[in-house]
Design an enzyme around this catalytic site. Structure first.
Site, PDB file in Angstrom:
ATOM      1  N   ILE A   1       0.869  -1.166   0.000  1.00  0.00           N
ATOM      2  CA  ILE A   1       0.000   0.000   0.000  1.00  0.00           C
ATOM      3  C   ILE A   1       0.914   1.225   0.000  1.00  0.00           C
ATOM      4  CG2 ILE A   1      -2.045  -1.054   1.025  1.00  0.00           C
ATOM      5  CD1 ILE A   1      -1.220  -0.123   3.728  1.00  0.00           C
ATOM      6  N   ASP A   2       0.420   2.321  -0.545  1.00  0.00           N
ATOM      7  CA  ASP A   2       1.259   3.505  -0.733  1.00  0.00           C
ATOM      8  C   ASP A   2       1.760   4.068   0.594  1.00  0.00           C
ATOM      9  OD1 ASP A   2       0.759   3.297  -3.452  1.00  0.00           O
ATOM     10  OD2 ASP A   2      -0.931   4.686  -3.386  1.00  0.00           O
ATOM     11  N   LYS A   3       2.809   4.845   0.513  1.00  0.00           N
ATOM     12  CA  LYS A   3       3.418   5.464   1.694  1.00  0.00           C
ATOM     13  C   LYS A   3       2.384   6.183   2.560  1.00  0.00           C
ATOM     14  CE  LYS A   3       6.591   9.214   2.974  1.00  0.00           C
ATOM     15  NZ  LYS A   3       7.517  10.259   2.486  1.00  0.00           N
TER      16      LYS A   3
END
EC number: 5.4.99.-
Length: 302
Positions: free
Chosen positions: A136-138
Site C-alpha cells: 500500500i502507498d506510503k
C-alpha cells in the site's frame, strides 16, 4: 556458486516443475527466477520455464551464493494484528514506505520487520523486499499481510493473482457522489507523458476494477468505502480521480489547492480477508480508522 548436474529420464514435463522435484530446498518461484536469469542450462543452453524436458537431457543448475542482506534491521514499532510461523499481519501507519527503494533505504516497514522477524521472512522477492507480497502507498494507512515462509508467499501471490483476497478501503473524496454505489472498470497503465504517474490507459493499461459505495455526504466531500477487484498501482487514487472525485490530500492525482490541509491522501486499508495460504482457514483483519482520518471527518461534519 554451486553447480548441480542432472540427466533427465523423463519426457514432456516443464523444466520448472521437473526441477522442483529435484531441488526440494527451493521454491518454484525461485527456480523460475534462476531460469529467467539463465542460470539453468539444458544441453549447454538456457531455456524458458515452459521448456519440456526430454530423455537424456543434460541439465545444469547454477545456484548463486546467498546475498548478504544490505537492508538493516531497525527498531521501529509497527502494530501487529496477527502472527504465526507463516504470515504476519500489520497495521501500517500513514507515512511509512513499505520497502526500501531509491531515496528510502531506512525507516520502511521492511526495516521494522527485519528487526522483529530476523531471517524469518520469505526471500522470494529478494533482499530489498523480503516477505512483501502486496503493497500500500506510503501515505495510505492500514492492514497489510506479509509472508514469513516461501510457501505462504506463493500461496498469497496465487490468491492475489486470482483476485481471491478481500481488500476493503475507506476514503474521503472531493465532490458529492450522487450515486449510492458504483463500479469503475477502466484499464490502468503508465501515464503517457509523466512516467512517474499511473493513468487510465486504454492502449497499454491492464484491466482494473474498483467498486465503491457512499457512506456519508458532506458539503463538498464524500466518505466512501472502496473494494478492489484487481490490484494495480495507485488503483483507487487513479480511478477516483478519473471519474471526477479525487481523494482529499492526494497531491499527485488530486486537486492542487486542497483546502483541507491533509498531509497525503485520505485513504485507509480498513479490512483484509483471505484464506490462510498454508493452514487453509479463512481469516479476516480490520484496522481501526486512524486519528488523522477521524479528525478530518470531524472537520467535514462541522
Amino acid at each position: 556458486m554451486e553447480e548441480i548436474a542432472f540427466v533427465s529420464n523423463d519426457n514432456g514435463i516443464r523444466i520448472d516443475a521437473w526441477l522442483c522435484g529435484k531441488l526440494k530446498d527451493y521454491s518454484r518461484s525461485y527456480i523460475q527466477k534462476l531460469i529467467s536469469d539463465e542460470m539453468i542450462l539444458v544441453n549447454g543452453k538456457p531455456v524458458k520455464s515452459n521448456y519440456k524436458v526430454k530423455p537424456m537431457d543434460e541439465i545444469l543448475a547454477k545456484i548463486p551464493e546467498p546475498q548478504v542482506l544490505d537492508v538493516v534491521a531497525e527498531d521501529i514499532s509497527v502494530p501487529i494484528l496477527y502472527e504465526d510461523e507463516h504470515i504476519i499481519v500489520v497495521d501500517k501507519p500513514k507515512g511509512m514506505v513499505v520497502h526500501p527503494a531509491a531515496g528510502n533505504y531506512s525507516g520502511t516497514l521492511v526495516n521494522a520487520l527485519l528487526n522483529h522477524c530476523g531471517d524469518n521472512l520469505s526471500d522470494i522477492n529478494g533482499i530489498i523486499r523480503p516477505g512483501i507480497v502486496h503493497r500500500i502507498d506510503k501515505d495510505t494507512s492500514g492492514v497489510l499481510v506479509v509472508a514469513k515462509s516461501n510457501a505462504a508467499h506463493e500461496g498469497l501471490s496465487r490468491r492475489l493473482k486470482d483476485h481471491d483476497i478481500e481488500r476493503v478501503y475507506v476514503a474521503l473524496v472531493h465532490g458529492i457522489i450522487r450515486e449510492e454505489q458504483g463500479k469503475i472498470d477502466a484499464p490502468i497503465g503508465r501515464h503517457p507523458v509523466d512516467r512517474k504517474k499511473m493513468a487510465v490507459n486504454t492502449k497499454n493499461g491492464r484491466r482494473a476494477v474498483t467498486r465503491f459505495k457512499v457512506l456519508e455526504r458532506f458539503k463538498d466531500a464524500t466518505y466512501i468505502e472502496v473494494t478492489l477487484e484487481t490490484g494495480r498501482t495507485h488503483q483507487i487514487r487513479v480511478h477516483m480521480s478519473y471519474i471526477g472525485y479525487p481523494i482529499i490530500g492526494d497531491t499527485v492525482y488530486g486537486r492542487k489547492n486542497d483546502v483541507y490541509n491533509v498531509n497525503g491522501q485520505a485513504l485507509h486499508a480498513k479490512k483484509l480477508g483471505f484464506v490462510h495460504p498454508v493452514k487453509g482457514e479463512y481469516m479476516e483483519f480490520e484496522s481501526p480508522i486512524p486519528m488523522y482520518f477521524k479528525e478530518l471527518l470531524k472537520k467535514l461534519k462541522m
